[in-house]
Design a protein around this motif. Sequence first.
Motif, mmCIF file in Angstrom:
data_model
loop_
_atom_site.group_PDB
_atom_site.id
_atom_site.type_symbol
_atom_site.label_atom_id
_atom_site.label_comp_id
_atom_site.label_asym_id
_atom_site.label_seq_id
_atom_site.Cartn_x
_atom_site.Cartn_y
_atom_site.Cartn_z
ATOM 1 N N GLY A 111 -8.364 2.987 -8.431
ATOM 2 C CA GLY A 111 -8.048 4.757 -7.425
ATOM 3 C C GLY A 111 -7.530 4.545 -6.536
ATOM 4 N N GLU A 112 -6.665 3.457 -5.514
ATOM 5 C CA GLU A 112 -5.493 3.676 -4.854
ATOM 6 C C GLU A 112 -4.370 3.603 -5.145
ATOM 7 O OE1 GLU A 112 -7.133 1.142 -1.751
ATOM 8 O OE2 GLU A 112 -9.146 2.438 -1.353
ATOM 9 N N TYR A 113 -3.587 3.940 -4.533
ATOM 10 C CA TYR A 113 -2.126 3.730 -4.809
ATOM 11 C C TYR A 113 -1.398 2.470 -4.573
ATOM 12 C CZ TYR A 113 -2.125 8.227 -7.288
ATOM 13 O OH TYR A 113 -2.734 9.456 -7.571
ATOM 14 N N HIS A 114 -0.827 1.815 -5.241
ATOM 15 C CA HIS A 114 -0.238 0.250 -4.212
ATOM 16 C C HIS A 114 0.926 0.562 -5.083
ATOM 17 C CE1 HIS A 114 -3.357 -1.121 -2.446
ATOM 18 N NE2 HIS A 114 -4.069 -0.691 -3.325
ATOM 19 N N PHE A 115 2.356 0.117 -4.532
ATOM 20 C CA PHE A 115 3.388 -0.248 -4.970
ATOM 21 C C PHE A 115 3.156 -1.596 -5.786
ATOM 22 C CE2 PHE A 115 4.869 2.190 -1.800
ATOM 23 C CZ PHE A 115 5.611 3.112 -2.770
ATOM 24 N N PRO A 116 2.900 -2.033 -7.082
ATOM 25 C CA PRO A 116 2.917 -3.455 -7.628
ATOM 26 C C PRO A 116 4.036 -4.788 -7.022
ATOM 27 C CG PRO A 116 4.306 -1.845 -9.142
ATOM 28 C CD PRO A 116 3.994 -1.435 -8.021
ATOM 29 N N SER A 117 3.574 -5.271 -6.998
ATOM 30 C CA SER A 117 3.793 -6.961 -6.830
ATOM 31 C C SER A 117 4.748 -6.687 -8.406
ATOM 32 C CB SER A 117 3.121 -8.045 -7.368
ATOM 33 O OG SER A 117 2.921 -8.145 -8.647
ATOM 34 N N ARG A 141 0.828 -1.061 0.182
ATOM 35 C CA ARG A 141 -0.226 -0.311 0.105
ATOM 36 C C ARG A 141 1.192 1.419 0.357
ATOM 37 N NH1 ARG A 141 -2.883 3.424 0.150
ATOM 38 N NH2 ARG A 141 -5.533 3.931 1.421
ATOM 39 N N MET A 142 0.517 2.296 -0.625
ATOM 40 C CA MET A 142 1.449 3.734 -0.855
ATOM 41 C C MET A 142 0.210 4.620 0.188
ATOM 42 S SD MET A 142 2.735 5.516 -4.486
ATOM 43 C CE MET A 142 3.079 6.602 -4.607
ATOM 44 N N TYR A 143 1.318 5.102 0.443
ATOM 45 C CA TYR A 143 1.176 6.118 1.176
ATOM 46 C C TYR A 143 0.829 7.638 1.061
ATOM 47 C CZ TYR A 143 0.163 2.582 4.415
ATOM 48 O OH TYR A 143 -0.507 0.841 4.998
ATOM 49 N N ALA A 144 2.374 7.720 0.304
ATOM 50 C CA ALA A 144 2.035 8.942 -0.213
ATOM 51 C C ALA A 144 2.145 9.399 -1.598
ATOM 52 C CB ALA A 144 3.994 9.217 0.396
ATOM 53 N N LYS A 145 1.664 10.011 -1.834
ATOM 54 C CA LYS A 145 1.692 10.358 -3.080
ATOM 55 C C LYS A 145 1.485 11.576 -3.686
ATOM 56 C CE LYS A 145 -3.636 10.055 -1.744
ATOM 57 N NZ LYS A 145 -4.595 9.379 -1.805
#
Length: 150
Positions: free
Chosen positions: A27-33, A3-7
């Motif tokens: 619709g949410e920021y994530h770091f991909p696998s 889960r990405m917290y800073a955007k």
Amino acid sequence: MFRMYAKSYKSRQICDQIKPICNLFNGEYHFPSLTFLYQFRAIVCTLATAGHFSRACEDSHFDAAHFSHVIIDECTSITESVTLIPIEGLCTSYNRIESSIVLAGDPKQLDAVVISNNAINLGFKTSFMEHLFQRRLYKRDPISGEYNQK
């Protein structure tokens, strides 16, 4: 996925052509696998994002040779320790660099910004590129002003 917290941008500010290839999922920021990242031969990211990729080294499927090149832009305006993050995280395995590393930056622009006087005194204000330019291989000839052609 992480889960990405800073955007930097709100999702509505991202151009529709960019959305399919950025780290915006549902619709949410994530770091991909790693599985997702390995679909691509090139990834464009910030140094902060590359720091999150360095966690991927712990994954048993991590392949440090997947990306043939790691290109780090603005390398003269960031500290050496920050420059090493994508090198360590994206293209190295135990005792071996697996990718070509390209450092880009203009030494006539801003230098690395460091606020702590203690860090400055310890040499952390010097960029990785500056350290390389101090080496014989990358130094300019004092008479001709030319770089080593070898």
